[in-house]
Design an enzyme around this catalytic site. Structure first.
Site, PDB file in Angstrom:
ATOM      1  N   ASP A  37       0.814  -1.215   0.000  1.00 61.16           N
ATOM      2  CA  ASP A  37       0.000   0.000   0.000  1.00 61.16           C
ATOM      3  C   ASP A  37       0.850   1.269   0.000  1.00 61.16           C
ATOM      4  OD1 ASP A  37      -2.296  -1.724   0.365  1.00 61.16           O
ATOM      5  OD2 ASP A  37      -1.751  -1.827   2.476  1.00 61.16           O
ATOM      6  N   GLU A 203     -11.011   0.145  -3.273  1.00 59.29           N
ATOM      7  CA  GLU A 203     -10.435   0.563  -1.993  1.00 59.29           C
ATOM      8  C   GLU A 203      -9.238   1.464  -2.279  1.00 59.29           C
ATOM      9  OE1 GLU A 203      -9.112  -2.974   0.012  1.00 59.29           O
ATOM     10  OE2 GLU A 203      -8.012  -3.698  -1.723  1.00 59.29           O
TER      11      GLU A 203
END
Length: 525
Positions: A37, A203
């Site tokens: 991420d 997301e």
């Protein structure tokens, strides 16, 4: 030729040559290590990246680069995880999920989610810190992947997603307004995108503003099977147009998953993202990015449809400053008063688990009372990320136990794990090989006694081959190594890749247990 014309020609030639010198070729992945991420920014000539750290401590790693390709761990923004008591024990898969980093009004801001507690903010005047204590921007379960925007109209916004495991719903993105300090939400959530039909599990939103458009970059379709979309609108709350801007296509780069848009000083556009690679974790790639009709195209657009594919190599980004070659820290000689920045504990550490011992040039690890049945629940695991697809890791140490059951181990840790250890039993010191298949499901270890040893300095080695195939060996002189016959295939942990490192434990409570002095730890690729 006139003098002024000649000088101008020489100047242009010099600039072109300087730029060409900065245009070597880089290869993906730029980091074959588990920095999932990633989000990144540029401040002047420096690039900074943050990544998820989950239950590992210290948390929130900050990486530094001069050229977007070569990175080094600069430090951590969290010395411990909050709430402290909650993270005194391993909380696999919990803790710090996907963060975002921004630089605003001469301050660094990091927003990060804890999916069980809410969205937090920490700030610092310098990237080295000190970082403020976490401020709870919004409490709630399942609030994940926050990203702020300081709008040019003077208002502040936050976009985020939801974790279905906590919130009970997912695949949507929302926007909220922040207060002037950008440390509290002041409005409820406004649904800006529903991905259920086209983009399940959307997301990781990152919001930017360019040419009057609000842009939301977001991955969808799942960590290992998805694609990158971009949404754009003239209004923060929509309606948003949607476009797939990068997908796996004909490449072997599965995902490709969430990341960050970064622009160089000379306005080149680049995109950092990760690829899930099972036991090796979520490794980091760098993709060129271009704008076409006010839409970004990431990677190589072979058919001109506006959807790119990841590239395996490309010309280096432009670098106006000298680009010294950074490298992620791996080996550690343990000669200084601090641990290498690559090391993290499995829970909030307690004083006494380990001490740098510069006088001896060693790391002293004390045996810690182990009331668990498996390492999955042991907090005092000192671990680092796997550094490559193929490598060897060797360590030299002296183990000085006092009571039966004291153990020093060299482990490959994941949802299943294996380790080689030196353990004191009735009758002396023994080399053991232990495996636990299904540690995350509560399965027990199986132990095999391999050899008895006389004591003194010992050496453990791990050799990892492609496919995360692990071979352990040991030595008394550092020259001749005896292999453990059993092979082990490393497995990822919960949302993280497998890790490598040490533990030192005992079975009985005493006021002064034994210890291991680790002389050095060396990675070779």
């Amino acid at each position: 030729m006139k003098r002024t014309t000649l000088l101008f020609f020489l100047f242009i030639s010099h600039c072109c040559l300087a730029q060409q010198k900065n245009k070597g070729i880089y290869n993906n992945p730029i980091l074959h290590a588990d920095f999932s991420d990633p989000d990144a920014i540029r401040v002047g000539d420096d690039y900074y990246m943050v990544a998820s750290s989950f239950n590992c401590v210290p948390g929130l790693p900050i990486l530094h680069s001069k050229d977007l390709v070569h990175w080094k761990i600069k430090g951590y923004a969290l010395n411990k995880l909050f709430p402290e008591k909650e993270f005194d024990k391993p909380q696999h898969g919990n803790g710090v999920w996907a963060p975002s980093i921004r630089y605003h009004n001469n301050e660094f801001y990091i927003y990060y989610p804890d999916p069980d507690n809410g969205i937090y903010l920490i700030k610092a005047k310098s990237i080295e810190g000190p970082w403020t204590e976490p401020v709870l921007v919004e409490e709630g379960k399942g609030l994940i992947d926050p990203c702020p925007l300081w709008d040019d109209n003077g208002r502040n916004y936050l976009v985020h997603a939801y974790a279905g495991s906590r919130a009970g719903f997912k695949s949507i993105l929302v926007a909220k307004e922040l207060n002037a300090a950008a440390d509290k939400t002041i409005t409820g959530a406004v649904l800006i995108y529903d991905g259920h039909d086209k983009d399940p599990t959307v997301e990781g939103p990152k919001i930017y503003k360019r040419n009057g458009y609000y842009y939301v970059f977001a991955p969808a379709g799942g960590v290992s099977t998805g694609w990158q979309i971009v949404l754009r609108s003239k209004n923060i709350y929509g309606p948003y147009e949607r476009k797939i801007v990068m997908a796996q296509g004909t490449t072997n780069i599965n995902g490709p998953h969430q990341g960050a848009w970064v622009q160089t000083k000379n306005e080149e556009d680049w995109f950092l993202h990760f690829q899930d690679k099972d036991a090796y974790g979520r490794i980091v790639h760098l993709q060129p990015m271009k704008w076409k009709n006010d839409w970004p195209v990431i990677g190589e657009d072979k058919d001109g449809d506006g959807t790119g594919e990841p590239v395996m190599n490309h010309a280096m980004p432009f670098n106006a400053a000298p680009a010294s070659l950074f490298a992620i820290q791996e080996s550690d000689e343990f000669n200084t008063a601090s641990l290498g920045l690559q090391w993290q504990w499995q829970a909030n550490p307690k004083e006494g688990w380990a001490f740098p011992y510069p006088e001896k040039g060693a790391l002293r690890m004390n045996t810690v009372m182990d009331s668990t049945t498996a390492l999955w629940k042991l907090p005092n695991l000192l671990l680092q990320k796997l550094p490559a697809e193929k490598f060897t890791a060797t360590t030299k140490f002296l183990f000085a136990p006092k009571t039966d059951g004291e153990k020093f181990g060299f482990v490959v840790m994941g949802s299943s794990y294996a380790y080689i250890s030196l353990v004191k039993k009735a009758g002396g010191l023994f080399i053991t090989y232990n495996e636990c298949i299904g540690a995350d499901k509560g399965k027990s270890e199986e132990e095999k006694i391999i050899d008895s040893v006389p004591g003194g300095n010992s050496y453990f080695k791990l050799s990892m081959e492609k496919g995360a195939l692990c071979l352990f060996s040991y030595s008394h002189d550092g020259i001749i190594f005896k292999e453990i016959a059993q092979r082990f295939i490393a497995k990822p942990g919960r949302w993280v890749g497998a890790k490598l490192g040490f533990f030192c434990s005992r079975l009985v409570k005493t006021n002064d247990g034994g210890y291991a002095d680790i002389d050095w730890f060396r990675i070779e690729k």
